[in-house]
Enzyme design. Structure first.
Site, PDB file in Angstrom:
ATOM      1  N   LYS A  66     129.514 -21.475 -30.078  1.00 30.03           N
ATOM      2  CA  LYS A  66     129.264 -21.645 -31.518  1.00 30.03           C
ATOM      3  C   LYS A  66     129.516 -20.371 -32.339  1.00 30.03           C
ATOM      4  CE  LYS A  66     125.948 -25.419 -31.249  1.00 30.03           C
ATOM      5  NZ  LYS A  66     124.708 -25.997 -31.793  1.00 30.03           N
ATOM      6  N   ASP A 102     124.126 -28.115 -38.058  1.00 24.03           N
ATOM      7  CA  ASP A 102     122.839 -28.102 -37.349  1.00 24.03           C
ATOM      8  C   ASP A 102     121.685 -27.881 -38.336  1.00 24.03           C
ATOM      9  OD1 ASP A 102     123.753 -28.484 -34.697  1.00 24.03           O
ATOM     10  OD2 ASP A 102     124.273 -26.368 -34.524  1.00 24.03           O
ATOM     11  N   ARG A 151     107.971 -14.736 -30.310  1.00 23.94           N
ATOM     12  CA  ARG A 151     107.442 -13.857 -29.250  1.00 23.94           C
ATOM     13  C   ARG A 151     107.920 -12.428 -29.473  1.00 23.94           C
ATOM     14  NH1 ARG A 151     109.550 -15.138 -23.286  1.00 23.94           N
ATOM     15  NH2 ARG A 151     111.513 -14.874 -24.401  1.00 23.94           N
ATOM     16  N   LYS A 155     113.099  -9.736 -33.588  1.00 21.59           N
ATOM     17  CA  LYS A 155     114.138 -10.748 -33.796  1.00 21.59           C
ATOM     18  C   LYS A 155     113.828 -11.604 -35.027  1.00 21.59           C
ATOM     19  CE  LYS A 155     115.986 -13.093 -30.224  1.00 21.59           C
ATOM     20  NZ  LYS A 155     115.974 -13.671 -28.865  1.00 21.59           N
ATOM     21  N   GLY A 241     113.415 -33.919 -31.372  1.00 21.22           N
ATOM     22  CA  GLY A 241     114.744 -33.351 -31.567  1.00 21.22           C
ATOM     23  C   GLY A 241     115.866 -34.364 -31.690  1.00 21.22           C
TER      24      GLY A 241
HETATM   25  P1  ATR Z   1     118.513 -21.435 -29.209  1.00 22.19           P
HETATM   26  O1  ATR Z   1     119.948 -21.196 -29.544  1.00 22.19           O
HETATM   27  O2  ATR Z   1     118.267 -22.763 -28.528  1.00 22.19           O
HETATM   28  O3  ATR Z   1     117.608 -21.212 -30.354  1.00 22.19           O
HETATM   29  P2  ATR Z   1     117.983 -18.819 -28.098  1.00 22.19           P
HETATM   30  O4  ATR Z   1     118.862 -18.249 -29.148  1.00 22.19           O
HETATM   31  O5  ATR Z   1     118.094 -18.329 -26.702  1.00 22.19           O
HETATM   32  O6  ATR Z   1     118.162 -20.399 -28.027  1.00 22.19           O
HETATM   33  O7  ATR Z   1     116.451 -18.652 -28.616  1.00 22.19           O
HETATM   34  C1  ATR Z   1     115.379 -19.017 -27.845  1.00 22.19           C
HETATM   35  C2  ATR Z   1     114.076 -18.880 -28.646  1.00 22.19           C
HETATM   36  O8  ATR Z   1     113.011 -19.356 -27.830  1.00 22.19           O
HETATM   37  C3  ATR Z   1     113.703 -17.452 -29.004  1.00 22.19           C
HETATM   38  O9  ATR Z   1     112.939 -17.480 -30.184  1.00 22.19           O
HETATM   39  C4  ATR Z   1     112.849 -17.034 -27.810  1.00 22.19           C
HETATM   40  O10 ATR Z   1     111.944 -15.999 -28.069  1.00 22.19           O
HETATM   41  P3  ATR Z   1     112.381 -14.430 -27.897  1.00 22.19           P
HETATM   42  O11 ATR Z   1     113.162 -14.104 -29.133  1.00 22.19           O
HETATM   43  O12 ATR Z   1     111.108 -13.693 -27.820  1.00 22.19           O
HETATM   44  O13 ATR Z   1     113.200 -14.361 -26.649  1.00 22.19           O
HETATM   45  C5  ATR Z   1     112.077 -18.316 -27.582  1.00 22.19           C
HETATM   46  N1  ATR Z   1     111.568 -18.452 -26.214  1.00 22.19           N
HETATM   47  C6  ATR Z   1     112.242 -18.897 -25.143  1.00 22.19           C
HETATM   48  N2  ATR Z   1     111.439 -18.893 -24.047  1.00 22.19           N
HETATM   49  C7  ATR Z   1     110.226 -18.452 -24.456  1.00 22.19           C
HETATM   50  C8  ATR Z   1     108.967 -18.249 -23.815  1.00 22.19           C
HETATM   51  N3  ATR Z   1     108.790 -18.512 -22.521  1.00 22.19           N
HETATM   52  N4  ATR Z   1     107.938 -17.793 -24.571  1.00 22.19           N
HETATM   53  C9  ATR Z   1     108.093 -17.525 -25.896  1.00 22.19           C
HETATM   54  N5  ATR Z   1     109.259 -17.707 -26.552  1.00 22.19           N
HETATM   55  C10 ATR Z   1     110.320 -18.157 -25.850  1.00 22.19           C
END
Ligand code: ATR
Length: 276
Positions: A66, A102, A151, A155, A241
């Protein structure tokens, strides 16, 4: 001649887009076919050139392309450029033009649940790619306030500061988010927490969610995450979703054909695909 549409990604075998779009082409009597194309990272540029040379009418773009596809397109719509991700491409007189449906798809799905979005305040959980598309599209659509909890704090801060559309916003920590859940009319869960196989996990404690809040989770596997179940128990209006997936597809279909398609039919098609 039959028009060609498709989706490029890796993996791609389980994409629900071909069944959804081919069904719509049949419904509206459009002489076209939509195919899945398995394109690995190293083959992206060649694949885009090939699709253009073949005269493809349009295609969707999914993980992992993407963002990387942007320099290979002739033109990119301003919202997609701001988000930094394209999921829909249209061949406009020989030029490949990129769009992001999206984020706008998510907003359109919300509008089906609640008419007066502008006056509402929202909390988004997560700050990844999906969150960015949703946050930017919501900000562009003129929503009153969007707070963010992630988390990784930095970011979330980067996401807020890079948004070109003006919106009242603050980044909050987990404890504050849990305590202030009742202050939001919309709570949007964009992380992978709660997705199969991790179905017992929660992104945050839902105790303070109140009745009539709209709670949306972009996960559709399972159809109801633990977070949505907990929200429903507290009287929230919940959305999974499938909505975002269907509406991103509907907006792509509209970009390609000018027709805004039958949402209920698309949803039924996706649910059949998911075995629901
Ligand atoms: P997508 O494109 O599906 O949004 P991504 O860009 O990898 O996927 O983003 C994943 C999101 O889920 C992020 O906000 C990530 O938090 P971090 O920025 O702290 O990594 C969050 N996320 C994924 N697994 C997590 C977990 N176990 N606990 C808390 N946040 C999680």
């Amino acid at each position: 001649m039959k028009k060609l549409f498709g989706v490029i990604g890796d993996p791609i075998a389980h994409s629900m887009s071909p069944a959804m779009h081919n069904d719509l082409f049949e419904l509206y009597g459009i002489h076209a076919v939509y195919l899945p194309f398995h394109v690995s990272k190293g083959n992206l540029e060649a694949a885009v050139k090939g699709l253009k040379a073949l005269g493809v009418s349009g295609f969707n773009v999914t993980i992992p392309h993407k963002t990387e596809i942007i320099p290979h397109l002739d033109k990119v719509d301003p919202l997609a450029r701001a988000i930094g991700a394209v999921n829909t491409v249209k061949n406009e007189n020989g030029l490949l033009v990129g769009y992001n449906t999206d984020g706008p798809g998510f907003v359109k799905g919300l509008e089906y649940l609640a008419a007066d979005l502008g006056s509402r305040s929202a909390l988004i959980i997560g700050a990844g790619g999906a969150s960015r598309a949703i946050y930017f599209a919501m900000a562009q659509s003129g929503i009153g306030k969007i707070d963010l909890y992630n988390r990784t704090d930095e970011k979330a801060k980067e996401l807020v500061s890079s948004c070109p559309y003006e919106v009242e916003s603050k980044v909050i920590d987990k404890e504050t988010a849990e305590k202030s859940l009742a202050d939001y009319q919309l709570v949007i869960q964009t992380t992978s927490i709660g997705m199969v196989p991790d179905t017992e996990s929660l992104p945050l404690l839902p105790e303070n969610l109140k009745q009539n809040t709209i709670v949306s989770d972009i996960i559709y596997n399972p159809l109801q995450t633990k977070f949505l179940k907990e929200a429903a128990k507290r009287g929230a209006a919940v959305q999974n979703g499938v909505g975002m997936f269907v509406f991103q597809g509907a907006l792509a279909f509209e970009i390609w054909t000018g027709i805004f398609p039958d949402i209920e039919r698309m949803e039924a098609n996706v649910l059949r695909n998911l075995g629901g």
